[in-house]
Design a protein around this motif. Structure first.
Motif, short mmCIF file in Angstrom:
data_model
loop_
_atom_site.label_atom_id
_atom_site.label_comp_id
_atom_site.label_asym_id
_atom_site.label_seq_id
_atom_site.Cartn_x
_atom_site.Cartn_y
_atom_site.Cartn_z
N GLY A 17 0.78 -1.23 0.00
CA GLY A 17 0.00 0.00 0.00
C GLY A 17 0.81 1.28 0.00
N THR A 22 2.68 1.75 -8.12
CA THR A 22 2.44 3.04 -8.78
C THR A 22 3.77 3.66 -9.21
OG1 THR A 22 0.57 3.30 -7.27
CG2 THR A 22 1.29 5.27 -8.45
N ASN A 150 6.00 8.79 0.49
CA ASN A 150 5.09 8.76 -0.67
C ASN A 150 3.62 8.85 -0.25
OD1 ASN A 150 4.61 8.38 -3.54
ND2 ASN A 150 3.84 6.36 -3.00
N LEU A 156 4.80 11.72 -5.28
CA LEU A 156 4.94 10.66 -6.28
C LEU A 156 5.83 11.15 -7.43
CD1 LEU A 156 4.11 7.91 -7.48
CD2 LEU A 156 2.06 9.03 -8.37
P1 DAT Z 1 1.82 -1.10 -3.34
O1 DAT Z 1 2.25 -1.54 -4.72
O2 DAT Z 1 2.97 -0.67 -2.48
O3 DAT Z 1 0.95 -2.10 -2.64
P2 DAT Z 1 0.14 0.77 -4.80
O4 DAT Z 1 1.09 1.31 -5.81
O5 DAT Z 1 -0.83 -0.26 -5.25
O6 DAT Z 1 0.93 0.22 -3.52
O7 DAT Z 1 -0.61 2.04 -4.16
C1 DAT Z 1 -1.66 1.89 -3.23
C2 DAT Z 1 -2.70 2.95 -3.50
O8 DAT Z 1 -2.20 4.22 -3.19
C3 DAT Z 1 -3.17 3.02 -4.95
O9 DAT Z 1 -4.54 3.26 -4.95
C4 DAT Z 1 -2.44 4.21 -5.52
C5 DAT Z 1 -2.27 5.10 -4.32
N1 DAT Z 1 -1.04 5.91 -4.32
C6 DAT Z 1 0.22 5.44 -4.41
N2 DAT Z 1 1.11 6.44 -4.33
C7 DAT Z 1 0.39 7.58 -4.16
C8 DAT Z 1 0.74 8.96 -3.99
N3 DAT Z 1 2.00 9.37 -3.96
N4 DAT Z 1 -0.27 9.85 -3.88
C9 DAT Z 1 -1.55 9.44 -3.88
N5 DAT Z 1 -1.95 8.16 -4.02
C10 DAT Z 1 -0.98 7.24 -4.16
#
Ligand code: DAT
Length: 175
Positions: A17, A22, A150, A156
């Motif tokens: 999470g 991402t 993050n 991001l």
């Molecule tokens: P992970 O791969 O570490 O499990 P993810 O990339 O699936 O995490 O991200 C989890 C959620 O958070 C997804 O809905 C996208 C959101 N997210 C990730 N980075 C973010 C950011 N910097 N700002 C806002 N939302 C973000």
């Protein structure tokens, strides 16, 4: 560690999470590096053994997975995305990025993903206790480990730029 790879291998790790996928996806689009989602690779190559009822996830057959990944890692240019880091060979990685997210934001993201009860609590505690950071610190040299906060879309973007700058510096120093 440079093993004469033309491009570096990067590990993007952290609690579920925090934003590993991402970041890795955007980074792969920008750099043309290969995004290696370890959970997906494990699934595709039948590296998941029987289900762990307590943690609500399957056991990973680490040795089998490492054998499959070894060939992919040799040429460099990989972004490895996984919520664990101690079972990979140390020599695979030139940079280890530990992604961090504050508790409230992480709680919201994991709840939105449908996590509840013990699974949700365990993951929040994992972040509070800096479990992945400690795992990285006990597995890799301190000079290759970087933490990236993050929470917001701005962060991001900054994180992507920081990793790209790191890749450019690596190329200048190693090629
Ligand atoms: P992970 O791969 O570490 O499990 P993810 O990339 O699936 O995490 O991200 C989890 C959620 O958070 C997804 O809905 C996208 C959101 N997210 C990730 N980075 C973010 C950011 N910097 N700002 C806002 N939302 C973000």
């Amino acid at each position: 560690m440079n093993l004469n790879r033309p491009l570096p291998n990067i590990l993007v790790t952290g609690t579920p999470g925090v934003g590993k996928s991402t970041i890795s996806k955007k980074l792969a689009e920008r750099t043309k590096f290969a995004w290696r989602e370890v959970s997906k690779l494990a699934e595709e190559h039948n590296c998941l053994d029987e289900y762990d009822a307590e943690y609500q996830c399957p056991f990973l057959n680490e040795d089998k997975l490492l054998d499959i990944m070894e060939g992919m890692m040799a040429k460099g240019g990989n972004i490895v995305d996984y919520h664990g880091c101690e079972f990979f060979p140390e020599r695979w990685f030139d940079g280890v990025f530990v992604i961090r997210t504050n508790n409230t934001t992480l709680y919201d993201r994991l709840s939105a993903r449908g996590y509840t009860g013990k699974k949700l609590e365990d993951n929040i505690q994992c972040e509070i206790f800096e479990t992945l950071l400690e795992e990285a610190q006990s597995s890799y040299k301190p000079e290759i480990i970087m933490q990236l906060q993050n929470e917001t879309p701005e962060q991001l973007q900054e994180n992507i730029e920081k990793i790209i700058e790191w890749i450019e510096r690596w190329k200048e120093q190693n090629i």
